[in-house]
Enzyme design. Sequence first.
Site, PDB file in Angstrom:
ATOM      1  CB  ALA A   1      -3.584  -6.965  -0.248  1.00  0.00           C
TER       2      ALA A   1
ATOM      3  CB  CYS B   1       6.086   6.127  25.406  1.00  0.00           C
ATOM      4  SG  CYS B   1       5.119   7.781  26.470  1.00  0.00           S
TER       5      CYS B   1
ATOM      6  N   GLY C   1       0.819  -1.050   0.285  1.00  0.00           N
ATOM      7  CA  GLY C   1      -0.507  -0.038   0.513  1.00  0.00           C
ATOM      8  C   GLY C   1       1.290   1.443  -0.153  1.00  0.00           C
ATOM      9  CB  THR C   2       4.088   1.607   1.937  1.00  0.00           C
ATOM     10  OG1 THR C   2       3.826   2.049   3.439  1.00  0.00           O
ATOM     11  CG2 THR C   2       4.802   2.669   2.373  1.00  0.00           C
TER      12      THR C   2
END
Lengths: 460, 460
Positions: free
Chosen positions: B195, B320, B69-70
């Site tokens: 996906a 954190c 997707g990136t």
Amino acid sequence: MSYFDAASGAPLHPVARQALQASLDEGWADPGRLYREGRRARMLLDAAREAAADAVGCRPDELVFTTSGTRALYDGIAGALAGRRRAGRHLVVSAVEHSAVLHSAAAHERAGGTVTEVPVDRTGAVGPDAYAAALRDDTALACLQSANHEVGTEQPVAEVAEACRAAGVPLLVDAAQSLAWGPVDGDWSLLGASAHKWGGPAGVGFLVVRKGVRFAPQGPVDERESGRSAGFENIPAIVAAAAALRAVRAEAVAEAVRLRGLTDLIRARVPRLVPDVEVVGAPERRLPHLVTFSCLYVDGESLLHELDRAGFSVSSGSSCTSSTLTPSHVLKAMGVVSEGNVRVSLPPGTGVADVERFLDVLPGAVAGVREKLGAPVAPDAPGTLAELTVDAVGERCPRPVIELAKALPRVRVGGEVTVLSDDEVAAVDIPAWCWTRKQEYVGPAERGHGVVAYVVRRLV
Amino acid sequence: MSYFDAASGAPLHPVARQALQASLDEGWADPGRLYREGRRARMLLDAAREAAADAVGCRPDELVFTTSGTRALYDGIAGALAGRRRAGRHLVVSAVEHSAVLHSAAAHERAGGTVTEVPVDRTGAVGPDAYAAALRDDTALACLQSANHEVGTEQPVAEVAEACRAAGVPLLVDAAQSLAWGPVDGDWSLLGASAHKWGGPAGVGFLVVRKGVRFAPQGPVDERESGRSAGFENIPAIVAAAAALRAVRAEAVAEAVRLRGLTDLIRARVPRLVPDVEVVGAPERRLPHLVTFSCLYVDGESLLHELDRAGFSVSSGSSCTSSTLTPSHVLKAMGVVSEGNVRVSLPPGTGVADVERFLDVLPGAVAGVREKLGAPVAPDAPGTLAELTVDAVGERCPRPVIELAKALPRVRVGGEVTVLSDDEVAAVDIPAWCWTRKQEYVGPAERGHGVVAYVVRRLV
């Protein structure tokens, strides 16, 4: 069915399949997360990286997993060029690199960089001296494949790496075709590889950047894979890729000897079984499993169809098998015949019976295609004409060479045949045909509208 | 063990696993080859593309498979920006996009482009009018997620798409979080998806470019996936991704109703079970399976560890829990408390018993962390001091807020507490705490060396 196209991609190795299955359950979560599923995924990823680095011969923190060998080369080249921006913007590649390297070089040129292509000899090998001579003060990066993907010729990587070290230029090695057989020798700086070439799954590549090499990842990046390969890691596939490499390496020495015997058989027998064939690529310094030959007067697509019908899956560097009309840049750079080109690359485990069957089938397949195309079957005695012009405009490979071969017998020894052709492939195949048939290639002359007159003098 | 982090990635759907197994045998070869194995691979790839396009609501030739997707977002944004280069170099994004979009925007700025970030309200939603107002004559591309990945808020995509159409600007939608639940409404131009968010394997993304949208792929390209996604296709994974999407869609309507009941339960019960909690994200227009809340006086990492020990895998937008010390850009843009942040995203099939068990465990986990940190347990009556300064320099989230909460009871109503802090997170969490506790946030004042004085007036 015999699949003889391992250089395109190998079926999943049984060990890879097992590793994939197992890690689908254990390795699907985000390895960046702190919870149990994430920690398990991280452990698998770390173990795969260690195994991969061990096979490559590098430190685990020098190796990142990419989404393909192509991506490893794209990102490796872009990052190394950017990291050495201060040195200059000159890139050296060999003329027979994989298209992923040449496409990167083209993109670099579009962005204002300069590129030198080091030529190869008729076997497809670069000369270390010629390569060293291409290095300049402003050279940011040099690229060289470990072995050629179309003809199997091994490149003198260690010598070139030494020349690059001396010039202070990092060398990136495309090891896609050879990593299954062993680590890459020499003091290279970067390395790319592709798992589906050794029976790993598609979707996994390696990019290795040695410590101390200046590297600046380009484009958007995220925190994954040390900021060198973006996107959620495909850990099951990575685990399978590393497992497959380990498995093929365990058998590599024995299998290389065995497959070299089979490709030697093909190299020796094909020219005896099929007339007008040129076996191409280095006879000795080559990949064990790969052999390439070109059949005159044959179009690659028809021949591949015939072989497919007979149960053999092979590939071809002929223009006729691809969507473009340009012949393989590799065969072109080597100056060898590109028409009717067949690459046989044997997967591990191929038996001698498969190869014998291929050698049984090949002569009939070639003869069938030649017959349909009306190719010349036997050399005639010298004719009487002083010169003859053949109009092959509008005809595609292998027609122009067929017309030349049919016309040449009609002129006397010392006479000339001129072939008019607008097929780009003729510029490669007519000179290569002359070399093969010991005739003299006088040269080309532009005739306008894309038509070139190729002049050939009959010597024998 | 209960895995409640579906928004990071879902385990492989059983249907995807079957499809993957089957296509490991049939889909490993190069779909660009003419032989039998290649043709079989091509058929699988074509069928997967049709299924994927059907689920997205586009034409098959508008959809290419990417390696994540990136990668779909990186390449979609770069290609759309380049395709609209003549219009200008202005990019519009919302302030709460996935980091892949924001990293692309940062790369675009480094390359000389300009970027406008449209702010969001306290629920995390952009206003369609504010978004429309950000569009300019030189805007090349606008990006908007279909739903937020950290807080689940759905964005007004259809309205924004309409405004973009009116302005002649293509809209790229990051549909990673919502595509499992249904197609994206509205007249968008480009779409990216991933996906492994819907139970497909990692290593597969979708990039959709509507016909008529100007698009110029950037960097080196090859002939695969219409020249929009380079590298050997991972067909078994692609087939599995398409099969998983079809499978989750078949159950999506019923499952959405069921999971919304469970997240409603968490939204309602958590504030009653745990003191000093803020549930964040839109209460109605949101993803059915995702709920996020922040616990004051708690550091996210400790809380996640406690929950992991109790068998629950959740994620956090708290600073954190990540390697950087900046809080989630999403929570920051919303202006809500970021400390002790917990994102619960339920995978399909999660039962009410799992959620009840989570609600049983949560209060003790939060109380345990608070006790260790010495957090205030109950509000005191107004003290007598007019003002008080607390030095929290060198302390990290959630300490500065804990110190503020302990100090405020010591001043009278109308009195002021000044917190000195060099923790970047305090700039988000102190104002957010004031909003939550109905105290007045007077403002920050720089004190040099990275130290900021945060002034708070006691109202209640």
